[in-house]
Design a protein around this motif. Sequence first.
Motif, PDB file in Angstrom:
ATOM      1  N   TYR A  98       0.830  -1.290   0.064  1.00  0.00           N
ATOM      2  CA  TYR A  98       0.013   0.152   0.123  1.00  0.00           C
ATOM      3  C   TYR A  98       0.694   0.983   0.083  1.00  0.00           C
ATOM      4  O   TYR A  98       1.836   1.140   0.773  1.00  0.00           O
ATOM      5  CB  TYR A  98      -0.752  -0.032   1.071  1.00  0.00           C
ATOM      6  N   LEU A  99       0.676   1.973  -0.986  1.00  0.00           N
ATOM      7  CA  LEU A  99       1.612   3.198  -0.866  1.00  0.00           C
ATOM      8  C   LEU A  99       0.755   4.536  -1.110  1.00  0.00           C
ATOM      9  O   LEU A  99      -0.037   4.769  -1.950  1.00  0.00           O
ATOM     10  CB  LEU A  99       2.289   3.182  -2.219  1.00  0.00           C
ATOM     11  N   ASP A 100       1.158   5.555  -0.527  1.00  0.00           N
ATOM     12  CA  ASP A 100       0.565   6.935  -0.620  1.00  0.00           C
ATOM     13  C   ASP A 100       1.899   7.826  -0.948  1.00  0.00           C
ATOM     14  O   ASP A 100       2.575   8.115   0.065  1.00  0.00           O
ATOM     15  CB  ASP A 100      -0.186   7.444   0.720  1.00  0.00           C
ATOM     16  N   ALA A 101       2.010   8.283  -2.153  1.00  0.00           N
ATOM     17  CA  ALA A 101       2.883   9.175  -2.893  1.00  0.00           C
ATOM     18  C   ALA A 101       2.456  10.250  -3.219  1.00  0.00           C
ATOM     19  O   ALA A 101       1.756  10.450  -4.030  1.00  0.00           O
ATOM     20  CB  ALA A 101       3.769   8.351  -3.683  1.00  0.00           C
ATOM     21  N   THR A 102       2.728  11.396  -2.341  1.00  0.00           N
ATOM     22  CA  THR A 102       1.914  12.523  -2.851  1.00  0.00           C
ATOM     23  C   THR A 102       3.099  13.863  -2.805  1.00  0.00           C
ATOM     24  O   THR A 102       4.236  13.861  -2.362  1.00  0.00           O
ATOM     25  CB  THR A 102       1.163  13.050  -1.946  1.00  0.00           C
ATOM     26  N   ASN A 103       2.685  14.813  -3.702  1.00  0.00           N
ATOM     27  CA  ASN A 103       3.493  16.258  -3.869  1.00  0.00           C
ATOM     28  C   ASN A 103       2.779  16.988  -2.544  1.00  0.00           C
ATOM     29  O   ASN A 103       1.501  17.363  -2.572  1.00  0.00           O
ATOM     30  CB  ASN A 103       3.215  16.688  -5.286  1.00  0.00           C
ATOM     31  N   GLU A 104       3.430  17.116  -1.693  1.00  0.00           N
ATOM     32  CA  GLU A 104       2.988  17.854  -0.540  1.00  0.00           C
ATOM     33  C   GLU A 104       2.719  19.353  -0.672  1.00  0.00           C
ATOM     34  O   GLU A 104       2.029  19.919   0.103  1.00  0.00           O
ATOM     35  CB  GLU A 104       3.776  17.652   1.004  1.00  0.00           C
ATOM     36  N   ASP A 105       3.208  19.968  -1.510  1.00  0.00           N
ATOM     37  CA  ASP A 105       2.919  21.445  -1.992  1.00  0.00           C
ATOM     38  C   ASP A 105       1.662  21.520  -2.544  1.00  0.00           C
ATOM     39  O   ASP A 105       0.924  22.582  -2.439  1.00  0.00           O
ATOM     40  CB  ASP A 105       3.928  21.862  -3.046  1.00  0.00           C
ATOM     41  N   THR A 106       1.014  20.391  -3.493  1.00  0.00           N
ATOM     42  CA  THR A 106      -0.362  20.727  -4.095  1.00  0.00           C
ATOM     43  C   THR A 106      -1.250  19.593  -3.749  1.00  0.00           C
ATOM     44  O   THR A 106      -2.305  19.605  -3.990  1.00  0.00           O
ATOM     45  CB  THR A 106      -0.039  20.315  -5.502  1.00  0.00           C
ATOM     46  N   GLY A 107      -0.629  18.441  -3.008  1.00  0.00           N
ATOM     47  CA  GLY A 107      -1.519  17.151  -2.331  1.00  0.00           C
ATOM     48  C   GLY A 107      -2.136  16.377  -3.470  1.00  0.00           C
ATOM     49  O   GLY A 107      -2.564  15.458  -3.241  1.00  0.00           O
ATOM     50  N   ALA A 108      -1.260  16.828  -4.660  1.00  0.00           N
ATOM     51  CA  ALA A 108      -1.620  15.802  -5.900  1.00  0.00           C
ATOM     52  C   ALA A 108      -0.932  14.302  -5.463  1.00  0.00           C
ATOM     53  O   ALA A 108       0.238  14.300  -5.079  1.00  0.00           O
ATOM     54  CB  ALA A 108      -1.211  16.142  -7.235  1.00  0.00           C
ATOM     55  N   GLN A 109      -1.306  13.264  -6.036  1.00  0.00           N
ATOM     56  CA  GLN A 109      -0.703  11.855  -6.085  1.00  0.00           C
ATOM     57  C   GLN A 109       0.516  11.929  -7.014  1.00  0.00           C
ATOM     58  O   GLN A 109       0.306  12.649  -8.314  1.00  0.00           O
ATOM     59  CB  GLN A 109      -1.570  10.907  -6.424  1.00  0.00           C
ATOM     60  N   LEU A 110       1.635  11.358  -6.715  1.00  0.00           N
ATOM     61  CA  LEU A 110       2.856  11.345  -7.933  1.00  0.00           C
ATOM     62  C   LEU A 110       2.509  10.385  -9.082  1.00  0.00           C
ATOM     63  O   LEU A 110       1.730   9.585  -8.884  1.00  0.00           O
ATOM     64  CB  LEU A 110       4.011  10.769  -7.104  1.00  0.00           C
ATOM     65  N   ALA A 111       2.848  10.930 -10.064  1.00  0.00           N
ATOM     66  CA  ALA A 111       2.311  10.171 -11.250  1.00  0.00           C
ATOM     67  C   ALA A 111       2.723   8.805 -11.396  1.00  0.00           C
ATOM     68  O   ALA A 111       3.974   8.562 -11.063  1.00  0.00           O
ATOM     69  CB  ALA A 111       2.850  10.965 -12.505  1.00  0.00           C
ATOM     70  N   ARG A 112       2.071   7.953 -11.884  1.00  0.00           N
ATOM     71  CA  ARG A 112       2.347   6.701 -12.305  1.00  0.00           C
ATOM     72  C   ARG A 112       2.527   5.550 -11.234  1.00  0.00           C
ATOM     73  O   ARG A 112       3.116   4.719 -11.237  1.00  0.00           O
ATOM     74  CB  ARG A 112       3.332   6.722 -13.258  1.00  0.00           C
TER      75      ARG A 112
END
Length: 605
Positions: A498-512
């Motif tokens: 299970y992985l939660d990988a995010t851009n913490e500046d925008t809250g978006a999930q890291l691509a792919r």
Amino acid sequence: MKYLFLLGTALVVSTPALADEAYDPIVVTATREPTPVTQVGQSVSVVTRDEIERTQATTALDVLARLPGVAFTQSGGFGQPASVFIRGADNAQSLVLIDGVPVNDPGDVGGGFDFGSLTIGQFDRVEVVRGSSGVLWGSRAIGGVINFITARPTDQWTGRAQAEYGWRNRRQASASAMGKLGPVGLTLGGNWMKGDGFSAFDERLGGAEKDGFESKSANARAEVALVSGLSADLGGYWTKANYDYDNTGADALNVGLKRDALGYANLRYSGLDNRLNARVGYGLTDTHRISDDAMWGPYETNGRVERFEGQVSFAPVEMASILIGAETEKQKFDNNYGSKDSTSIDSYYGNLTLRPLAGLTLNGGLRYDDNSDFGHKTTFAANGAWVIGSGDEAPVLRASYGEGFKAPSLYQLYTNAGYRALDPETSKGWDVGIEQPFAEGTGRFTLTYFDRKTKNLIDYDFANWNYYNVGRSRAQGLELGMQVANRQGFDVNLAYTYLDATNEDTGAQLARRPKSNFYASLDKSWALGLKLGADLRVGGGRYDDTANTYYLEGHVVVGARASYAVTSNIEVYGRVENLFDEHYEVVRTYGTPGRSAYAGVRVKI
């Protein structure tokens, strides 16, 4: 998910009676020294030659897809660009080794390694270390380390060969031999694969033109004992792949070429009853890439890395040892559009290992890097492993902390539309886990939680056509694994992430990066020589872009295989991949293989 949970539970419950051998392999990648895995504080997976043959794997991706914490993407079939993400780290943030020599390409976009054309036939073993390993392995080891290891020479000559044929005219042949010629131990091997392939542009969207490929590779290794305690070894690996590829969203008559070559030489000393070990070594990696667009013409890159290194380990007492080392590395990059430059990095590292109590191993280390373009950086790492109690089924607690440092690649700096104000990527990560052996110590169940924060992650801005730094990103999650080897004829493998990988500046999930990955396999062998097996791979959904605009649904892929030992030296085998012809994408508009079948024969002497 209910059925996956029931399957996983059934495997866990049913496997304690499936083992008959103790599980404590020796690994080298985690510590740069041969170490029992129960003394390693980081999360490590080991894939042996027996496992490679049992699962009938043909590529590196076939092997890595079976491991917890690992996900991959590929823009089409064999030869097409492929990236591997360890715990959500970018492909360029993981270090790839062949026989301990780094093979990351300075001509690659991020200085990573393209897995798209790496076959597995010449390798005897794969070791994967999850989590930052920057203190011992330096830049690019933020996510982890993958080491592909060829066979060591044997005292008596042995050999193996394999040939198979299957879907869309794919043919493969490989052979290797190991033995001694006088005082010199030798290993020689080669692999060839060619096929018509399938359209890289998704055939469901109208892709009709097949994108074929051909791959050739060879490896060699020599070892010789010079005098008592002093030995030398040298070797090399070469591979070349030609392949067709498509544009995003359309068939195209594009062709590509990848050529990788590496060589290495080491002088080793062992003395004081193996308490003192030293090595000096040289490694060279040379890469050549051509992407020949049918409309715009070829784009060519060349990368070259030269590396000198030395290390010494000394154990003054049984409960303590120290490892110190130094490295100097120079990278060069050029392309056919006039970009040409180089960079260098000098490094010094040290690691202290303590065993204050029976079953407890503690490691702590520091590394100092001096990059010619980005100055100096000191990183720290610590980890520990504690075997609680004694016996084959004693649990092992593990915990690790590691820091990472990665300078922008030469490609990013010198092909970046004149914008070079990029900062190095830095990371801090930790994990904690438990390993519970069972089935008389042969099986093991592992559960690990990990968390890594990265600053200045380098990404691409499609609006401004250049690379930029993402301020903060974070990857955290859970890994579950279970392996049982050859107990009453059964082999079982289970891996969930299970992985939660995010851009913490925008809250978006890291691509792919998929939110979840699940893999399970079950094999059964009988004394008469028959083996049957099946596997299930469930890939979670993922966003295909940094803005999280395009979402790709998850997929379920099932495979089945069988083999039969005609004699003690000859085995015939066959398999069906994607048994139910699942249609899916892991990169938007790019296809994946449909139902396919292969048959082959193996010979061992």
